[in-house]
Design a protein around this motif. Sequence first.
Motif, mmCIF file in Angstrom:
data_model
loop_
_atom_site.group_PDB
_atom_site.id
_atom_site.type_symbol
_atom_site.label_atom_id
_atom_site.label_comp_id
_atom_site.label_asym_id
_atom_site.label_seq_id
_atom_site.Cartn_x
_atom_site.Cartn_y
_atom_site.Cartn_z
ATOM 1 N N CYS A 184 -18.592 -62.349 3.527
ATOM 2 C CA CYS A 184 -18.411 -61.385 2.437
ATOM 3 C C CYS A 184 -17.150 -61.711 1.652
ATOM 4 O O CYS A 184 -16.088 -61.945 2.222
ATOM 5 C CB CYS A 184 -18.310 -59.975 3.012
ATOM 6 N N ILE A 185 -17.308 -61.719 0.315
ATOM 7 C CA ILE A 185 -16.163 -61.987 -0.546
ATOM 8 C C ILE A 185 -15.771 -60.751 -1.347
ATOM 9 O O ILE A 185 -15.016 -60.838 -2.315
ATOM 10 C CB ILE A 185 -16.441 -63.175 -1.493
ATOM 11 N N GLY A 186 -16.348 -59.622 -0.972
ATOM 12 C CA GLY A 186 -15.948 -58.366 -1.601
ATOM 13 C C GLY A 186 -16.399 -58.206 -3.037
ATOM 14 O O GLY A 186 -15.770 -57.492 -3.814
ATOM 15 N N ALA A 187 -17.492 -58.873 -3.377
ATOM 16 C CA ALA A 187 -17.937 -58.855 -4.770
ATOM 17 C C ALA A 187 -18.511 -57.503 -5.185
ATOM 18 O O ALA A 187 -18.516 -57.170 -6.364
ATOM 19 C CB ALA A 187 -18.976 -59.947 -4.997
ATOM 20 N N GLY A 188 -19.025 -56.752 -4.246
ATOM 21 C CA GLY A 188 -19.433 -55.380 -4.533
ATOM 22 C C GLY A 188 -20.827 -55.207 -5.090
ATOM 23 O O GLY A 188 -21.241 -54.086 -5.378
ATOM 24 N N GLN A 189 -21.584 -56.291 -5.232
ATOM 25 C CA GLN A 189 -22.949 -56.123 -5.747
ATOM 26 C C GLN A 189 -23.792 -55.240 -4.825
ATOM 27 O O GLN A 189 -24.633 -54.482 -5.293
ATOM 28 C CB GLN A 189 -23.655 -57.468 -5.894
ATOM 29 N N CYS A 190 -23.567 -55.351 -3.546
ATOM 30 C CA CYS A 190 -24.357 -54.539 -2.610
ATOM 31 C C CYS A 190 -24.135 -53.059 -2.865
ATOM 32 O O CYS A 190 -25.070 -52.264 -2.799
ATOM 33 C CB CYS A 190 -24.004 -54.898 -1.172
ATOM 34 N N GLN B 23 -17.275 -50.284 0.287
ATOM 35 C CA GLN B 23 -16.332 -51.379 0.504
ATOM 36 C C GLN B 23 -15.073 -50.828 1.143
ATOM 37 O O GLN B 23 -14.603 -49.742 0.787
ATOM 38 C CB GLN B 23 -15.972 -52.046 -0.822
ATOM 39 N N VAL C 76 -17.447 -55.476 2.768
ATOM 40 C CA VAL C 76 -18.544 -54.518 2.843
ATOM 41 C C VAL C 76 -18.479 -53.693 4.138
ATOM 42 O O VAL C 76 -18.107 -54.195 5.205
ATOM 43 C CB VAL C 76 -19.901 -55.259 2.746
ATOM 44 N N CYS D 91 -26.326 -60.331 -3.387
ATOM 45 C CA CYS D 91 -25.066 -60.725 -2.761
ATOM 46 C C CYS D 91 -24.801 -62.203 -3.021
ATOM 47 O O CYS D 91 -25.603 -63.053 -2.654
ATOM 48 C CB CYS D 91 -25.122 -60.467 -1.252
ATOM 49 N N PRO D 92 -23.696 -62.513 -3.672
ATOM 50 C CA PRO D 92 -23.448 -63.901 -4.056
ATOM 51 C C PRO D 92 -23.047 -64.803 -2.902
ATOM 52 O O PRO D 92 -23.068 -66.029 -3.041
ATOM 53 C CB PRO D 92 -22.302 -63.780 -5.067
ATOM 54 N N SER D 93 -22.700 -64.225 -1.774
ATOM 55 C CA SER D 93 -22.214 -65.060 -0.681
ATOM 56 C C SER D 93 -23.191 -65.147 0.485
ATOM 57 O O SER D 93 -22.898 -65.770 1.499
ATOM 58 C CB SER D 93 -20.872 -64.519 -0.182
ATOM 59 N N ALA E 267 -24.051 -62.845 2.537
ATOM 60 C CA ALA E 267 -23.478 -62.192 3.713
ATOM 61 C C ALA E 267 -24.415 -61.171 4.362
ATOM 62 O O ALA E 267 -24.152 -60.745 5.478
ATOM 63 C CB ALA E 267 -22.170 -61.506 3.320
ATOM 64 N N LEU E 268 -25.466 -60.813 3.644
ATOM 65 C CA LEU E 268 -26.322 -59.715 4.123
ATOM 66 C C LEU E 268 -27.696 -60.221 4.519
ATOM 67 O O LEU E 268 -28.255 -61.106 3.894
ATOM 68 C CB LEU E 268 -26.492 -58.670 3.013
HETATM 69 S S1 SF4 Z 1 -21.797 -58.181 1.189
HETATM 70 FE FE1 SF4 Z 1 -22.094 -59.515 -0.565
HETATM 71 S S2 SF4 Z 1 -22.446 -58.143 -2.320
HETATM 72 FE FE2 SF4 Z 1 -21.557 -56.927 -0.663
HETATM 73 S S3 SF4 Z 1 -19.351 -56.917 -1.049
HETATM 74 FE FE3 SF4 Z 1 -19.789 -58.624 0.364
HETATM 75 S S4 SF4 Z 1 -20.090 -60.408 -0.944
HETATM 76 FE FE4 SF4 Z 1 -20.260 -58.590 -2.228
#
Ligand code: SF4
Length: 64
Positions: free
Chosen positions: A10-16, A26, A33, A55-57, A59-60
């Motif tokens: 997770c890079i904290g992008a917040g799309q989820c 978050q 996440v 999710c761009p990374s 992670a989910l």
């Molecule tokens: S799980 Fe994916 S979409 Fe959600 S905060 Fe982390 S990187 Fe972003």
Amino acid sequence: VLIIADLSKCIGAGQCVTFAPRCFTQDENTGLVVVGNDVRDEDSRSSVEAAVLACPSGALRIEG
Ligand code: SF4
């Protein structure tokens, strides 16, 4: 719906959070996440699936 979140990715992008705000938040400090409690609701599945795709990374993932 069992959601697995790999916090090492997770890079904290917040799309989820955008796609499934009932299921994800978050962490205030790290931005990573946090999977919420509301993920047993079957109605949440489609929004969770959208979040997984968004999710761009990668992670989910969903199990079950
Ligand atoms: S799980 Fe994916 S979409 Fe959600 S905060 Fe982390 S990187 Fe972003």
